[in-house]
Design a protein around this motif. Structure first.
Motif, PDB file in Angstrom:
ATOM      1  N   LYS A   4      51.304  30.527  37.342  1.00  0.00           N
ATOM      2  CA  LYS A   4      52.121  29.661  38.185  1.00  0.00           C
ATOM      3  C   LYS A   4      52.074  28.222  37.682  1.00  0.00           C
ATOM      4  CE  LYS A   4      51.721  32.282  42.519  1.00  0.00           C
ATOM      5  NZ  LYS A   4      51.192  32.265  43.914  1.00  0.00           N
ATOM      6  N   LEU A   5      50.874  27.769  37.322  1.00  0.00           N
ATOM      7  CA  LEU A   5      50.718  26.414  36.804  1.00  0.00           C
ATOM      8  C   LEU A   5      51.571  26.198  35.559  1.00  0.00           C
ATOM      9  CD1 LEU A   5      49.101  23.653  36.677  1.00  0.00           C
ATOM     10  CD2 LEU A   5      47.536  24.866  35.137  1.00  0.00           C
ATOM     11  N   LEU A   6      51.405  27.067  34.578  1.00  0.00           N
ATOM     12  CA  LEU A   6      52.101  26.882  33.308  1.00  0.00           C
ATOM     13  C   LEU A   6      53.611  26.994  33.452  1.00  0.00           C
ATOM     14  CD1 LEU A   6      49.673  28.793  30.914  1.00  0.00           C
ATOM     15  CD2 LEU A   6      50.080  26.326  31.005  1.00  0.00           C
ATOM     16  N   ASN A   7      54.074  27.864  34.319  1.00  0.00           N
ATOM     17  CA  ASN A   7      55.519  27.978  34.515  1.00  0.00           C
ATOM     18  C   ASN A   7      56.108  26.725  35.146  1.00  0.00           C
ATOM     19  OD1 ASN A   7      56.164  30.492  33.380  1.00  0.00           O
ATOM     20  ND2 ASN A   7      55.440  31.588  35.195  1.00  0.00           N
ATOM     21  N   GLN A   8      55.274  25.944  35.802  1.00  0.00           N
ATOM     22  CA  GLN A   8      55.741  24.674  36.368  1.00  0.00           C
ATOM     23  C   GLN A   8      55.641  23.530  35.362  1.00  0.00           C
ATOM     24  OE1 GLN A   8      57.196  24.262  39.267  1.00  0.00           O
ATOM     25  NE2 GLN A   8      56.884  26.340  40.028  1.00  0.00           N
ATOM     26  N   VAL A   9      54.505  23.424  34.677  1.00  0.00           N
ATOM     27  CA  VAL A   9      54.236  22.213  33.899  1.00  0.00           C
ATOM     28  C   VAL A   9      54.476  22.363  32.405  1.00  0.00           C
ATOM     29  CG1 VAL A   9      52.606  21.391  35.621  1.00  0.00           C
ATOM     30  CG2 VAL A   9      51.767  22.718  33.675  1.00  0.00           C
ATOM     31  N   HIS A  10      54.632  23.601  31.919  1.00  0.00           N
ATOM     32  CA  HIS A  10      55.032  23.812  30.526  1.00  0.00           C
ATOM     33  C   HIS A  10      55.648  25.205  30.385  1.00  0.00           C
ATOM     34  CE1 HIS A  10      54.903  22.536  26.241  1.00  0.00           C
ATOM     35  NE2 HIS A  10      55.087  23.834  26.071  1.00  0.00           N
ATOM     36  N   GLU A  61      48.091  34.910  26.430  1.00  0.00           N
ATOM     37  CA  GLU A  61      46.721  34.482  26.712  1.00  0.00           C
ATOM     38  C   GLU A  61      46.164  33.665  25.550  1.00  0.00           C
ATOM     39  OE1 GLU A  61      44.579  38.023  27.489  1.00  0.00           O
ATOM     40  OE2 GLU A  61      45.350  38.280  29.530  1.00  0.00           O
ATOM     41  N   LYS A  62      46.399  34.151  24.331  1.00  0.00           N
ATOM     42  CA  LYS A  62      45.923  33.428  23.146  1.00  0.00           C
ATOM     43  C   LYS A  62      46.618  32.077  23.014  1.00  0.00           C
ATOM     44  CE  LYS A  62      44.753  37.602  20.497  1.00  0.00           C
ATOM     45  NZ  LYS A  62      45.086  38.430  19.306  1.00  0.00           N
ATOM     46  N   ALA A  63      47.930  32.055  23.283  1.00  0.00           N
ATOM     47  CA  ALA A  63      48.688  30.810  23.168  1.00  0.00           C
ATOM     48  C   ALA A  63      48.240  29.792  24.209  1.00  0.00           C
ATOM     49  CB  ALA A  63      50.179  31.102  23.314  1.00  0.00           C
ATOM     50  N   ALA A  64      48.021  30.230  25.446  1.00  0.00           N
ATOM     51  CA  ALA A  64      47.588  29.321  26.502  1.00  0.00           C
ATOM     52  C   ALA A  64      46.232  28.707  26.178  1.00  0.00           C
ATOM     53  CB  ALA A  64      47.531  30.057  27.840  1.00  0.00           C
ATOM     54  N   ARG A  65      45.339  29.543  25.616  1.00  0.00           N
ATOM     55  CA  ARG A  65      44.008  29.052  25.258  1.00  0.00           C
ATOM     56  C   ARG A  65      44.064  28.097  24.070  1.00  0.00           C
ATOM     57  NH1 ARG A  65      38.369  30.976  25.512  1.00  0.00           N
ATOM     58  NH2 ARG A  65      39.037  32.593  26.954  1.00  0.00           N
ATOM     59  N   LYS A  66      44.820  28.459  23.042  1.00  0.00           N
ATOM     60  CA  LYS A  66      44.850  27.664  21.816  1.00  0.00           C
ATOM     61  C   LYS A  66      45.642  26.368  21.978  1.00  0.00           C
ATOM     62  CE  LYS A  66      46.129  27.909  16.909  1.00  0.00           C
ATOM     63  NZ  LYS A  66      46.672  28.765  15.824  1.00  0.00           N
ATOM     64  N   GLU A  67      46.816  26.446  22.595  1.00  0.00           N
ATOM     65  CA  GLU A  67      47.698  25.286  22.664  1.00  0.00           C
ATOM     66  C   GLU A  67      47.361  24.338  23.810  1.00  0.00           C
ATOM     67  OE1 GLU A  67      51.850  26.371  22.572  1.00  0.00           O
ATOM     68  OE2 GLU A  67      51.429  28.104  21.290  1.00  0.00           O
ATOM     69  N   PRO A  89      41.363  31.540  32.497  1.00  0.00           N
ATOM     70  CA  PRO A  89      42.045  32.790  32.164  1.00  0.00           C
ATOM     71  C   PRO A  89      43.528  32.713  32.549  1.00  0.00           C
ATOM     72  CG  PRO A  89      40.925  33.025  34.262  1.00  0.00           C
ATOM     73  CD  PRO A  89      40.531  31.669  33.737  1.00  0.00           C
ATOM     74  N   LEU A  90      44.347  33.532  31.944  1.00  0.00           N
ATOM     75  CA  LEU A  90      45.767  33.542  32.282  1.00  0.00           C
ATOM     76  C   LEU A  90      45.980  34.486  33.468  1.00  0.00           C
ATOM     77  CD1 LEU A  90      48.371  32.184  31.392  1.00  0.00           C
ATOM     78  CD2 LEU A  90      48.878  34.194  29.990  1.00  0.00           C
ATOM     79  N   ASP A  91      45.431  34.066  34.616  1.00  0.00           N
ATOM     80  CA  ASP A  91      45.576  34.852  35.832  1.00  0.00           C
ATOM     81  C   ASP A  91      46.831  34.404  36.581  1.00  0.00           C
ATOM     82  OD1 ASP A  91      44.858  32.365  36.788  1.00  0.00           O
ATOM     83  OD2 ASP A  91      43.106  33.055  37.912  1.00  0.00           O
ATOM     84  N   GLU A  92      47.011  34.908  37.764  1.00  0.00           N
ATOM     85  CA  GLU A  92      48.204  34.604  38.549  1.00  0.00           C
ATOM     86  C   GLU A  92      48.359  33.106  38.794  1.00  0.00           C
ATOM     87  OE1 GLU A  92      50.118  35.631  42.973  1.00  0.00           O
ATOM     88  OE2 GLU A  92      48.148  36.411  42.385  1.00  0.00           O
TER      89      GLU A  92
END
Length: 590
Positions: A60-66, A42-48, A53-56
């Motif tokens: 899904k988004l991040l697993n596809q695009v990064h 959660e901290k990494a997604a917000r900072k980088e 929020p790091l919800d479902e």
């Protein structure tokens, strides 16, 4: 080499079984996916990536695009035909098209594949706009004989839908999809190291053609006291909101500003737009009537405008850090007003992402903040092996579809040896307000005068259009600008429901050199469009007596018509010159 790519293209790619998985496939390894409930992630997604929020849906988004760890298992080529640095529209289209055509292609993705459009631009904004439009439709339901009670807005659900739909579209832009098109994907930062070399993750890659597709970012004013220290918001953070801000102040009055102003006002925020110009679109020579109509319509929806206003200071009263669920509180001093707000949206333009790319090492000329300098074939003016597309380029429209079209040009010219020219592009633009505002080419008499071009302006209003009246959407008009005493179309402005669809017919006519006379003779199925059509005089002539009767027809039969077609009558009906500019040799049209 005539294939056309679409960066949010096939439904099959969205609905295939593999789209439900993280970006793991036979040609890439991705160990350790993003997951819900992991505090460190959660901290990494917000900072980088400024994703929360790091919800479902965001997982899904991040697993596809990064993906958290991604490394293509394809062996790098000794020399690549094309390498794209950047994974937005331009990078995706150029690398995929090259790969599909059998070229040795690669794409370097540092942050979120899909770029601004998928993650913080076109996709989330249009999802939010749709919810706002639904709210407006509900509020007007009684006009149509539908009475609703206890209507409530659930802003959290609105934003959940935004995240859900963004995640649904994401597989089209995933690393998996790009590798599937035949291009290698490197996840990291790419930097040019020489005229035909670059480095990514400590590895040197050689290329015949490099495409710079690094995009842009919000341009935040540096000279407003207190702004840089304030917890302001740009489009890069806006779509993370989970609660509706009670008050919103927007700096700027461009497309992003107007779309979000109307949307948040309809959803319940008190919105104020600060415009340093005297009217909307003044800095770009936009049509004054369009500016007046749009501002009035947005004011009806609750937006307040401060025109000829500059921001003197931003004061942070509360930064919101004491409670993550609470809003910050700021005071914006503009003119003689002090405006308190919980959300300060900065929408004052864009800056090119060209820093730390090694442009100097590759001999690529650029203008800081503006972008890379190109010739008419899309090449760097100083290094013919380097091309650039999209928001990182100086002096081109900063639009997603422009980036995609430039990418096609790069592939044609760089790999196929063609000579497509940027100057040949006809680029429409749309603001998805209600009504929509669409333009192409020379969009007003004012712009034509500024550029020293003699023109005629044809105007058609919607106030007497039957279908528009029946839809209760008869606010707006079409203006078509032609070369003086000719039917050659130079541009247009449309303010209307579905103007973004209507503008495409005019854009195509301009691109294919179809004159207004021929366009007016196009037969389309419509409801009788003009109640006073028999009063319209089409006996006028131009250019040595060429008959203008073909531009209008009073014999169209009643018939069905979709909403998106309802204004096309403006291309074949009720086209009249603006009387103030009508040459004496041409009869007035009632």
């Amino acid at each position: 080499f005539q294939a056309i790519d679409s960066f949010h293209s096939s439904k099959s790619s969205l609905q295939s079984p593999s789209s439900e998985t993280s970006s793991t496939n036979m040609s890439a390894s991705n160990n350790g996916a993003w997951s819900v409930g992991n505090t460190d992630q959660e901290k990494a997604a917000r900072k980088e990536f400024e994703i929360w929020p790091l919800d479902e849906n965001n997982v899904k988004l991040l697993n596809q695009v990064h993906p958290r760890t991604y490394e293509s298992t394809n062996k790098p080529h000794e020399v690549y035909d094309l390498i794209a640095i950047g994974a937005g529209a331009g990078g995706l289209v150029s690398s995929k098209q090259a790969g599909r055509r059998g070229a040795k292609s690669a794409m370097i993705s540092e942050k979120l594949a899909g770029g601004d459009c998928l993650n913080v631009g076109c996709v989330p904004s249009k999802a939010l706009i749709r919810s706002a439009r639904a709210m407006k439709e509900v509020s007007r339901a009684a006009e149509f004989g539908i009475h609703l009670e206890n209507v409530k807005l659930d802003f959290g659900a609105v934003m959940k839908r935004v995240r859900e739909l963004r995640a649904k579209i994401a597989p089209a832009d995933s690393h998996e999809a790009t590798e599937g098109a035949g291009a290698h994907v490197f996840q990291g930062r790419g930097r040019l190291t020489g005229p035909n070399t670059l480095e990514v993750n400590g590895q040197t890659l050689k290329f015949k053609v490099c495409v710079l597709a690094t995009g842009g970012r919000p341009a935040v004013p540096q000279n407003v006291p207190g702004l840089l220290e304030a917890p302001y918001t740009t489009n890069e953070q806006l779509f993370n909101l989970e609660e509706l801000p009670p008050r919103m102040v927007i700096l700027g009055a461009g497309v992003i500003a107007l779309e979000m102003a109307q949307s948040f006002a309809l959803l319940g925020s008190k919105v104020t737009v600060i415009n340093r110009s005297s009217r909307l679109f003044a800095s770009k020579g936009g049509d004054p009537e369009a500016a007046e109509v749009l501002q009035k319509e947005l004011e009806k929806d609750g937006v307040t405008f401060l025109s000829n206003a500059t921001v003197a200071q931003v004061e942070t009263i509360k930064d919101g850090s004491d409670d993550e669920s609470s809003f910050p509180l700021m005071k914006v001093k503009a003119g003689d007003q002090d405006l308190e707000c919980e959300c300060l949206l900065v929408a004052t333009g864009r800056a090119a992402n060209i820093e730390d790319l090694g442009l100097e090492a590759a001999g690529v000329d650029f203008v800081p903040g503006k972008g890379v300098l190109l010739n008419d074939f899309g090449q760097s003016v100083s290094n013919p092996s380097v091309y650039a597309v999209g928001d990182c380029v100086a002096n081109v429209p900063r639009l997603t579809h422009m980036s995609g079209e430039m990418a096609k040009l790069v592939v044609q010219n760089g790999l196929a040896g063609d000579e497509w020219r940027l100057s040949s592009f006809v680029v429409p633009a749309v603001a998805y307000t209600e009504p929509e505002f669409a333009t192409v080419g020379i969009m007003s008499q004012e712009q034509a005068d500024k550029e020293g071009i003699e023109v005629d302006v044809f105007r058609a209003g919607l106030e007497h259009n039957d279908r528009a009246i029946l839809e209760s959407s008869d606010i707006g008009f079409v203006k078509i600008v032609t070369k003086k005493d000719s039917d050659e179309i130079l541009g247009a402005t449309i303010v209307a429901d579905r103007a973004g669809d209507i503008i495409n017919e005019i854009s195509l006519a301009m691109k294919e050199k179809i004159g207004l006379r021929s366009l007016g003779r196009n037969n389309i199925p419509i409801l009788r469009p003009v109640r006073r059509s028999k009063d319209v005089d089409f006996s006028s002539s131009i250019n040595g007596g060429q008959d203008l009767t073909s531009i209008g027809s009073t014999e169209l039969q009643r018939g069905g018509m979709t909403t998106r077609l309802k204004l096309r009558i403006c291309l074949g009906m009720l086209l009249r010159r603006d009387e103030r500019r009508l040459p004496a040799s041409i009869s007035s049209i009632a």
